[in-house]
Design an enzyme around this catalytic site. Structure first.
Site, PDB file in Angstrom:
ATOM      1  N   ARG A 189     -30.220 -66.518-101.455  1.00  0.00           N
ATOM      2  CA  ARG A 189     -31.254 -67.554-101.497  1.00  0.00           C
ATOM      3  C   ARG A 189     -32.605 -66.890-101.688  1.00  0.00           C
ATOM      4  NH1 ARG A 189     -30.517 -70.217 -96.228  1.00  0.00           N
ATOM      5  NH2 ARG A 189     -30.620 -72.010 -97.579  1.00  0.00           N
ATOM      6  N   GLU A 200     -27.577 -81.923 -99.943  1.00  0.00           N
ATOM      7  CA  GLU A 200     -27.307 -82.917 -98.910  1.00  0.00           C
ATOM      8  C   GLU A 200     -28.549 -83.803 -98.834  1.00  0.00           C
ATOM      9  OE1 GLU A 200     -27.231 -81.646 -94.813  1.00  0.00           O
ATOM     10  OE2 GLU A 200     -26.209 -83.482 -94.171  1.00  0.00           O
ATOM     11  N   LYS A 225     -35.090 -76.554 -94.365  1.00  0.00           N
ATOM     12  CA  LYS A 225     -35.332 -77.992 -94.189  1.00  0.00           C
ATOM     13  C   LYS A 225     -35.719 -78.302 -92.754  1.00  0.00           C
ATOM     14  CE  LYS A 225     -32.091 -79.795 -97.567  1.00  0.00           C
ATOM     15  NZ  LYS A 225     -30.847 -80.555 -97.667  1.00  0.00           N
TER      16      LYS A 225
END
Length: 559
Positions: free
Chosen positions: A262, A38, A272
RNA sequence: UGGCCUAUAGUAUAAUGGUAGUACGACAGAUUUUGGUUCUGUUUGUCUAGGUUCGAAUCCUGGUAGGCCAACCA
């Protein structure tokens, strides 16, 4: 191919096993993967792992990888991020087949929504966000049906069209899938498909005022692109049921999603949201601060693309929770830099040495290996003279055992130069050491040593007369604790206050003056450094990428 | 009163019913004109209780522990 090589190739991660099985079964002739960021932030080391996985797979197996920006939320996404993401992927050394955007599919997605409505599988809901949340139930209690759930297809079609036309304000209505409000999987409790947002989109501008949710865009985008193996992180496992449901109802290409855990690195954060906070609250100078675990931060810090790729391959891929030791990353960059970085001598904390038997005014150029690991070894010239600087902590007046450096009466080699002996310690009125008087052994010249003297220590040095100055920035881990996100209170309470140490003036051999942007060096016995973008012609600035392994520091810690 | 995922040395990851291995780290030593590099060696592990089997890290069941799921975020 050697037996050993075949042995290595046998060890596949679980995704490679799936792919090999699919290829062997003839399910696909080639595989298609994608990297789907994104554009709302900068890429970090966790993304690097995903990039190396997705692109690495299509280098290993026939097929290709797309870059697709999942840009379905116009309020958080910006072109600046699109550009930085592309830069980072290219820098890491990968090339995508197609550059795509989820926003490319807004028209197609709208049609998919119409299909669902016509099949009685989606409805327009007038409930507020609070009401929807209340009707959603909880993980342990089933939800309840919306009062708008049974609208006719005609009414839904009309309402949805008018949502698109901009007749309704933000938040007033949503399009929801009609699945099962009692599903044990919360994602399947009539998920929202479209919401109204009168917002400017970085690519489609003001064309749309309704935007698909990630869940209504991601799976279908994969399908549209014929992604065969859609790889994502574990938190999307429950979403897979919805993607599969949508693919089935829409009768479109069946992409299959596979999830992996992850990657987490210790002593840092990779989220983020948290990274953005560090930037916004100025705990760091920007997304590319060399202490940041962002790709741009690592790049500025001096990490090589090869070392990051190597790291990602070494940590592998699996499904369990993990917290990877940053020492592995450091190992990878040392291993790479050791082979490629030019050696230079730089004194950080100078102590003056006068070679009393070296003629005043005399100077000579000495040869020193640019990189002893290189084949063939190249040499550079280093000026030598009567007055030199050595590192202050390379001398001790009262040395402990096993101190192989300089001390009164003790001998040591100056790298690529001569063996010297310390004769006299010169002090000022306060008893502070101001200089050392030494004698050099003329027959011990590097390369033509006939002195027969053996010394245990070798020091780096710089000729005072020829020294050039520079600034160095020494970085340490950004956080004091291994897993800041997992501690009591705010993660920012655990920021390491000493993560940056600037030495504004160090003394370097003149060859360093020839540095260009991005040059990487090993400052002998000090660590790996690279030229920072803050450098100017008269102020060289170097970032320490990583220290050298330091057996002496370890030895001292024991005592 | 839920569903899903996961559990192998300090860390990460192999072993796909048949000798628990590799890398990093740590420790010890050799080499070294970088206390770097290189080389050698050592240490440490299958969450737990049952079951299936000639044989289980692997398959099954229960337990325990950790993670994820209740944004009009992705």
């Amino acid at each position: 191919m050697s037996e050993h090589k075949q042995e290595e190739e046998k060890s596949l991660n679980f995704i490679e096993e799936i792919i090999e099985a699919d290829l062997a079964a003839g399910k696909y002739q080639q595989i298609v993967t994608r990297f789907p960021p994104e554009p709302n932030g900068y890429l970090h080391i966790g993304h690097a792992s995903s990039i190396v996985l997705n692109f690495g797979l299509t280098q290993k197996y026939p097929g290709y990888t797309n870059l697709r920006f999942d840009d379905t939320n116009p309020v958080t996404e910006e072109t600046e991020y699109v550009d930085s993401i592309k830069d980072d992927i290219r820098w890491l050394g990968f090339t995508w087949k197609n550059e795509l955007f989820a926003s490319d599919y807004f028209g197609k997605l709208y049609e998919f929504a119409i299909i669902l409505i016509k099949k009685g599988l989606a409805y327009v809901d007038d409930s507020t966000s609070e009401e929807i949340a209340a009707m959603k139930g909880t993980p342990t209690h089933p939800g309840s049906n919306s009062p708008f759930r049974d609208r006719s297809a005609e009414e839904n079609l009309d309402l949805f069209r008018r949502m698109k036309e901009g007749e309704f304000p933000d938040g007033s209505r949503t399009l929801r899938a009609k699945v099962d409000m009692a599903s044990p999987n919360m994602i399947m409790r009539d998920p929202i498909l479209y919401r109204i947002k009168h917002a400017h989109h970085h690519r489609t501008g003001n064309e749309w005022c309704i935007y698909p949710m990630y869940d209504f865009a991601h799976g279908q985008s994969d399908s549209i692109e014929n992604i065969t193996h859609s790889l994502c992180t574990m938190e999307f496992v429950p979403h897979r049921e919805l993607y599969d449901w949508l693919i089935k109802q829409l009768e479109i290409f069946p992409s299959h999603q596979y999830e992996f855990a992850r990657r987490n690195l210790n002593y840092t954060v990779t989220s983020k949201r948290k990274l953005l906070q560090l930037v916004n609250e100025q705990h760091v100078v920007g997304w590319d601060d060399p202490r940041m675990p962002t790709i741009s931060g690592l790049r500025r810090r001096g990490y090589t693309p090869a070392s990051i790729r190597d790291f990602c391959e070494r940590i592998g891929i699996a499904k369990r929770e993990n917290l990877i030791d940053v020492s592995l990353l450091e190992f990878c960059v040392r291993e790479d830099l050791n082979k490629v970085a030019s050696r230079r001598m730089v004194v950080f904390d100078p102590l003056k040495i006068v070679l009393t038997n070296y003629p005043e005014g005399q100077e000579e150029m000495l040869k020193s290996e640019d990189n002893p690991e290189a084949d063939p070894v190249q040499y550079r010239e280093v000026p030598f003279s009567r007055e030199l600087y050595i590192e202050a902590d390379d001398f001790m007046e009262n040395p402990p055992k096993k101190f192989f450096r300089l001390a009164p009466g003790q001998m040591v080699r100056l790298k690529s130069a001569y063996i010297i002996r310390c004769d006299e310690v010169v002090k000022d009125a306060d008893g502070k050491i101001t200089a050392l008087h030494c004698t050099y052994i003329p027959e011990s010249k590097s390369g033509s040593d006939t002195s027969g003297i053996n010394v245990k220590g070798t020091l780096h040095w710089v000729s005072i007369k020829h020294a050039v100055s520079a600034e160095v920035r020494l970085y340490d881990r950004l956080f004091r604790v291994e897993d800041p996100s997992n501690e009591e209170g705010d993660f920012k309470d655990y920021i390491n206050p000493d993560s940056l140490h600037v030495i504004s003036r160090v003394y370097a051999e003149p060859a360093l003056l020839q540095s260009g942007s991005g040059d990487r060096y090993q400052f002998l016995r000090k660590g790996y450094f690279c030229l920072d973008k803050d450098s100017s012609a008269n102020n060289l600035v170097f970032n320490r990428t990583v220290t050298l392994k330091d057996a002496w520091a370890k030895e001292q810690k024991k005592n």
